[in-house]
Design a protein around this motif. Structure first.
Motif, mmCIF file in Angstrom:
data_model
loop_
_atom_site.group_PDB
_atom_site.id
_atom_site.type_symbol
_atom_site.label_atom_id
_atom_site.label_comp_id
_atom_site.label_asym_id
_atom_site.label_seq_id
_atom_site.Cartn_x
_atom_site.Cartn_y
_atom_site.Cartn_z
ATOM 1 N N LEU A 1 104.189 43.375 -27.216
ATOM 2 C CA LEU A 1 104.590 44.780 -27.294
ATOM 3 C C LEU A 1 103.413 45.648 -27.743
ATOM 4 O O LEU A 1 103.189 46.737 -27.198
ATOM 5 C CB LEU A 1 105.757 44.915 -28.266
ATOM 6 N N GLN A 2 102.654 45.178 -28.722
ATOM 7 C CA GLN A 2 101.485 45.936 -29.167
ATOM 8 C C GLN A 2 100.435 46.023 -28.066
ATOM 9 O O GLN A 2 99.786 47.072 -27.892
ATOM 10 C CB GLN A 2 100.900 45.282 -30.422
ATOM 11 N N MET A 3 100.269 44.941 -27.304
ATOM 12 C CA MET A 3 99.342 44.974 -26.170
ATOM 13 C C MET A 3 99.791 46.008 -25.146
ATOM 14 O O MET A 3 98.971 46.711 -24.539
ATOM 15 C CB MET A 3 99.252 43.591 -25.527
ATOM 16 N N LEU B 1 98.770 37.244 -19.283
ATOM 17 C CA LEU B 1 98.800 36.978 -20.718
ATOM 18 C C LEU B 1 100.034 37.603 -21.360
ATOM 19 O O LEU B 1 100.697 36.962 -22.194
ATOM 20 C CB LEU B 1 97.524 37.509 -21.369
ATOM 21 N N VAL B 2 100.366 38.828 -20.971
ATOM 22 C CA VAL B 2 101.554 39.485 -21.530
ATOM 23 C C VAL B 2 102.812 38.691 -21.181
ATOM 24 O O VAL B 2 103.689 38.469 -22.041
ATOM 25 C CB VAL B 2 101.655 40.936 -21.019
ATOM 26 N N LYS B 3 102.913 38.243 -19.941
ATOM 27 C CA LYS B 3 104.083 37.450 -19.542
ATOM 28 C C LYS B 3 104.185 36.156 -20.336
ATOM 29 O O LYS B 3 105.274 35.751 -20.760
ATOM 30 C CB LYS B 3 103.998 37.151 -18.039
ATOM 31 N N ALA B 4 103.046 35.493 -20.521
ATOM 32 C CA ALA B 4 103.061 34.237 -21.279
ATOM 33 C C ALA B 4 103.457 34.474 -22.727
ATOM 34 O O ALA B 4 104.211 33.688 -23.319
ATOM 35 C CB ALA B 4 101.689 33.566 -21.204
ATOM 36 N N MET B 5 102.969 35.576 -23.297
ATOM 37 C CA MET B 5 103.329 35.884 -24.673
ATOM 38 C C MET B 5 104.834 36.101 -24.812
ATOM 39 O O MET B 5 105.453 35.638 -25.777
ATOM 40 C CB MET B 5 102.579 37.129 -25.143
ATOM 41 N N CYS B 6 105.420 36.801 -23.864
ATOM 42 C CA CYS B 6 106.866 37.055 -23.904
ATOM 43 C C CYS B 6 107.671 35.786 -23.636
ATOM 44 O O CYS B 6 108.779 35.622 -24.143
ATOM 45 C CB CYS B 6 107.242 38.125 -22.889
ATOM 46 N N LEU B 7 107.113 34.877 -22.856
ATOM 47 C CA LEU B 7 107.834 33.670 -22.469
ATOM 48 C C LEU B 7 107.881 32.648 -23.589
ATOM 49 O O LEU B 7 108.831 31.868 -23.682
ATOM 50 C CB LEU B 7 107.186 33.060 -21.223
ATOM 51 N N TYR B 8 106.872 32.655 -24.453
ATOM 52 C CA TYR B 8 106.751 31.588 -25.449
ATOM 53 C C TYR B 8 106.848 32.084 -26.890
ATOM 54 O O TYR B 8 106.360 31.435 -27.797
ATOM 55 C CB TYR B 8 105.440 30.835 -25.242
ATOM 56 N N GLY B 9 107.480 33.226 -27.113
ATOM 57 C CA GLY B 9 107.787 33.639 -28.471
ATOM 58 C C GLY B 9 106.806 34.584 -29.114
ATOM 59 O O GLY B 9 106.861 34.785 -30.329
ATOM 60 N N GLY B 10 105.933 35.222 -28.340
ATOM 61 C CA GLY B 10 104.991 36.179 -28.891
ATOM 62 C C GLY B 10 105.252 37.592 -28.424
ATOM 63 O O GLY B 10 104.303 38.350 -28.157
ATOM 64 N N VAL C 1 107.822 46.393 -18.665
ATOM 65 C CA VAL C 1 108.732 46.857 -19.716
ATOM 66 C C VAL C 1 109.939 45.932 -19.818
ATOM 67 O O VAL C 1 110.362 45.538 -20.914
ATOM 68 C CB VAL C 1 109.166 48.315 -19.446
ATOM 69 N N GLU C 2 110.494 45.557 -18.670
ATOM 70 C CA GLU C 2 111.628 44.631 -18.689
ATOM 71 C C GLU C 2 111.208 43.266 -19.221
ATOM 72 O O GLU C 2 111.950 42.624 -19.979
ATOM 73 C CB GLU C 2 112.201 44.484 -17.273
ATOM 74 N N THR C 3 110.013 42.800 -18.829
ATOM 75 C CA THR C 3 109.539 41.493 -19.295
ATOM 76 C C THR C 3 109.435 41.461 -20.815
ATOM 77 O O THR C 3 109.910 40.519 -21.469
ATOM 78 C CB THR C 3 108.169 41.188 -18.660
ATOM 79 N N VAL C 4 108.821 42.488 -21.389
ATOM 80 C CA VAL C 4 108.669 42.531 -22.846
ATOM 81 C C VAL C 4 110.029 42.718 -23.518
ATOM 82 O O VAL C 4 110.311 42.101 -24.559
ATOM 83 C CB VAL C 4 107.692 43.652 -23.236
ATOM 84 N N ALA C 5 110.876 43.561 -22.932
ATOM 85 C CA ALA C 5 112.204 43.775 -23.515
ATOM 86 C C ALA C 5 113.012 42.479 -23.526
ATOM 87 O O ALA C 5 113.692 42.167 -24.507
ATOM 88 C CB ALA C 5 112.948 44.859 -22.728
ATOM 89 N N ARG C 6 112.936 41.717 -22.454
ATOM 90 C CA ARG C 6 113.680 40.454 -22.401
ATOM 91 C C ARG C 6 113.141 39.467 -23.439
ATOM 92 O O ARG C 6 113.896 38.716 -24.053
ATOM 93 C CB ARG C 6 113.597 39.866 -20.995
ATOM 94 N N GLY C 7 111.819 39.456 -23.626
ATOM 95 C CA GLY C 7 111.257 38.592 -24.650
ATOM 96 C C GLY C 7 111.690 38.995 -26.047
ATOM 97 O O GLY C 7 112.027 38.153 -26.885
ATOM 98 N N LEU C 8 111.692 40.292 -26.324
ATOM 99 C CA LEU C 8 112.148 40.761 -27.630
ATOM 100 C C LEU C 8 113.616 40.423 -27.855
ATOM 101 O O LEU C 8 114.010 40.050 -28.974
ATOM 102 C CB LEU C 8 111.936 42.274 -27.734
#
Length: 793
Positions: free
Chosen positions: A206-208, A192-201, A229-236
């Motif tokens: 980050l809060q999760m 779910l975290v990966k999908a959120m980062c991949l599609y604009g969430g 951490v890298e996954t979320v950072a790349r999404g941000l």
């Protein structure tokens, strides 16, 4: 034959005799045409049976193509909206599997429209049905394949619908009774975290991440193989969330997640793309927990230094890199950095001869040349590209498929379509993406093919044969064309009257796009129809294709198209556009009160009896509308314009008997109607007398219409009196429109001549202004000023 000839000859003589002398100069003289002798024709006897046997069959229209299961899912959704019994659950499960398996096999991502409907279908199937019904439920495999499609297929769109679908998959998994494997909950949370980062969430992801940071069962995934951490950072970074990005990296360092190569690559790329010098230098020079930075990071730094005149800083970095005797991948990027920072290819050749790592000497290979060619392609420097190829030939390095792919991008960047064609043929022959280590090259090739097709379509004289052959190859490779590419190709095909080719390309691709992507093509078609330089025939052909393949064309665009055909003086076509709106299965596309009024006003301006009958019949069957004065006025105008003033007067009676009553536009319309009715001046005077008794404030447009009604019955002397006292009635002097309406309404050449002599002497300046408008002859051979008398309801 002789009687027919005499009849037509008499009609011609009568028309010539009735031509007004004052208007004869405005009549277009007939051109003399030399009549060539008709050649002698010989009867050619043919065997009709054999000619029909060998005749080429007509081309068949290609049927629309849908992805497996998708059409049936849309049918299910329409049944749900219409409160119709949906298909059995087992059938819906099969449709779900077909679509997801097809997406997984082809690598095509779910577009936003598909994601929306799949989420709705997922929620429908997840509900436990009544025990008396089929109790088949979603399995873990059904959820897994949907999650794989969502995460593994490179997205084209990143929308809220994708985020909602990812959350729905997670919710259904939590609420279901699925096999609980070790750490299953943690794995589903990671997905779910990966999908959120991949599609604009990414902000929500980050809060999760913060919520689970201190929990040991989740903390192990922050900096291991998963590296959340890298996954979320790349999404941000992708979403431009600078404050949250910096906060995350600092928070990670303070909570036992070191600053490593992966996070450095994200930070340096984020600030370098924005040419933030201080921040880029800071994050690049920040100490790492590991080896030297990644090769792509050095490439980013080189381009950043070139844009910001920091060549000396970048040179010192690359010098330090070379002295560390790095691996070959870093030597390749070092050579690229030399070119990017403005050094010559000769210096690259010198460094290329001195490459060593800790094991010994390193020899350049084709990947080295390809890296240098990418620099030339980015800089759009075709001369540099040729020099690099010459250097490769000198060192005995043969080009491979990736080389020709890079050359294709270079040729397209420099608008060298001849060279691009040769490179394209080489790439298709070698197919470099079949290499197991380089499947990503297919996406790069797809992007370049789209650019190539757009460039071919933009030529003044496109090579349609080459375009058609490329489209066949695209279909063979199962390659996705961008909506902008399809739009550009369709417009060129329409300009060349290749309607079957437009239908083919729309049948293949239009139903694969999401709603927002389809709007790109719709916009192109609508612009083509609205363009005044587009012939009416081609505009109508484009609209028919738009109507056939894009039933979701917005209501506003349909109204715009209807008005455009009225402006082209084709009320028959405009009425058909109106009819298509009324016949649409979606009631939100049905004409509204304003739409009926606009259409009737168009028919009033450009009369069409058949169109009026059709629109009026639709109005009679439309139970959602309550007639108003404005609608009745529009009907009055339309019927009067179509030569039926008696029917128009019926609507005047309905208006006078209604609670709303007439408006100023209605008064203008009734006078205009009486102008066209024989003996209409009598009723016009009655209405005028009633208006005077009511002491209404009369606008000039209504007074002009009253003058036209009096003039329509031949009362030329009374018209003069009305014009002379106009200032005392409406507070303004007569203008060119006043004189033009009076002149045009007079039914006869003697009356017009007398009025002209009077007006020319009484109002010389206004008459001179009116003469600038120009005149023409109507169907009764009467002179008419070309005044624009637009009647509105």
């Amino acid at each position: 034959m002789r009687a027919n000839l005499a009849r037509h000859g008499r009609r011609l003589l009568v028309c010539q005799a009735r031509t007004a002398p004052s208007c004869a100069v405005y009549a277009t003289p007939a051109r003399r045409r030399s009549i060539a002798p008709r050649p002698v024709s010989y009867t050619n006897f043919e065997r009709t049976f054999l000619s029909g046997l060998f005749q080429k069959p007509p081309r068949e229209v290609r049927q629309p193509e849908y992805e497996p299961g998708w059409l049936q899912i849309m049918v299910w959704r329409s049944h749900m909206l219409d409160n119709v019994r949906p298909p059995p659950r087992r059938e819906l499960f099969e449709l779900w599997k077909k679509l997801m398996q097809s997406k997984f096999a082809t690598g095509m991502p779910l577009n936003s429209t598909q994601t929306l409907q799949c989420r709705r279908l997922l929620e429908y199937l997840a509900v436990v049905p009544d025990k008396k019904q089929d109790c088949k439920m979603l399995t873990l495999a059904d959820l897994t394949i949907a999650r794989q499609v969502l995460l593994q297929n490179e997205p084209i769109e990143r929308t809220q619908h994708h985020l909602d679908f990812a959350k729905a998959l997670y919710t259904v998994w939590l609420s279901g009774d699925y096999t609980k494997t070790p750490k299953a909950a943690e794995q589903q949370w990671i997905h779910l975290v990966k999908a959120m980062c991949l599609y604009g969430g990414s902000r929500e992801a980050l809060q999760m991440l913060y919520e689970k940071w201190e929990q040991p069962e989740y903390a192990v995934y922050l900096n291991q193989d998963v590296h959340l951490v890298e996954t979320v950072a790349r999404g941000l970074a992708r979403e431009g969330c600078e404050a949250e990005l910096v906060e995350l990296v600092e928070y990670a360092e303070n909570h036992n997640v070191p600053y490593d190569l992966k996070i450095q690559a994200v930070m340096v790329e984020f600030f370098a793309e924005r040419d933030r010098v201080t921040e880029t230098k800071h994050w690049f020079s920040k100490p790492l927990s590991g080896s030297i930075p990644r090769a792509p990071t050095y490439r980013t730094v080189a381009a950043f230094a070139m844009r910001n005149n920091l060549q000396e800083w970048a040179t010192s970095i690359f010098r330090e890199l070379g002295e560390s005797q790095p691996r070959k991948i870093h030597w390749n990027v070092l050579l690229e950095g030399i070119l990017i920072t403005g050094k010559s290819l000769a210096e690259v050749d010198i460094v290329m001869s001195h490459m060593v790592d800790r094991k010994g000497e390193i020899s350049p290979d084709t990947s080295t040349i390809n890296g240098l060619l990418r620099v030339a392609s980015t800089q759009r420097n075709e001369v540099l590209g040729e020099d690099i190829l010459a250097l490769a030939a000198k060192r005995g390095l043969a080009p491979n498929g990736e080389t020709h792919l890079i050359l294709l991008g270079l040729r397209l960047g420099t608008s060298n379509l001849v060279g691009a064609r040769e490179a394209y043929n080489q790439v298709r022959h070698m197919r470099p993406w079949t290499n197991e280590t380089k499947p990503h090259l297919f996406a790069e090739f797809r992007k370049m093919v789209n650019e190539y097709l757009v460039a071919l379509a933009a030529q003044k004289q496109p090579d349609f044969k080459l375009i058609s052959s490329m489209l066949e190859a695209v279909e063979e490779d199962r390659m996705r064309l961008e909506p902008s590419t399809v739009a550009a190709l369709c417009l060129r095909f329409l300009e060349n009257d290749q309607h079957f080719d437009v239908m083919d390309i729309l049948s293949i691709y239009s139903f694969l796009y999401s709603e927002s992507e389809r709007e790109v093509i719709q916009t192109a078609f609508v612009s083509f129809c609205l363009d005044p330089s587009t012939s009416t025939n081609r505009a109508w052909g484009a609209y028919q294709l738009l109507h056939q393949y894009f039933q979701d064309t917005s209501f506003e665009r349909r109204v715009e198209l209807m008005n455009a055909f009225f402006q082209r003086k084709r009320p028959d076509m405009a009425s058909h556009v109106f009819g298509h709106m009324r016949a649409h299965r979606n009631k939100s596309f049905h004409p509204k009160m304003e739409t009926y009024i606009t259409c009737l006003e168009g028919i009033a301006r450009y009369p069409d009896q058949d169109g009026l009958d059709m629109v009026h019949n639709m109005l009679k069957m439309d139970t959602t509308l309550q007639p108003s004065t404005k609608l009745y006025t529009a009907l009055m105008l339309a019927y009067a314009s179509c030569g039926q003033p008696l029917i128009a007067l019926d609507y005047w009676q309905q208006i006078t008997q209604s609670r709303e009553g007439p408006s100023y536009a209605t008064l203008e319309a009734i006078f205009w109607t009486l102008e066209k009715k024989t003996g209409g001046h009598t009723q016009a005077r009655e209405i005028w007398d009633r208006m005077e008794r009511m002491d209404l404030e009369i606008p000039p447009s209504v007074y002009n219409a009253y003058i036209g009604a009096i003039a329509g019955s031949g009362n030329e002397k009374e018209v003069r009196g009305l014009i002379m006292k106009m200032a005392s009635v409406v507070g303004s002097e007569p203008d060119a429109m006043t004189l033009g309406i009076a002149y045009n309404s007079l039914p006869g050449q003697p009356l017009q001549k007398g009025f002209q002599e009077w007006a020319k002497g009484r109002y010389p300046d206004i008459w001179a202004e009116l003469m600038k408008v120009g005149r023409r002859m109507d169907e009764y051979s009467l002179c008419q000023f070309k005044i624009e008398r637009v009647m509105k309801a």
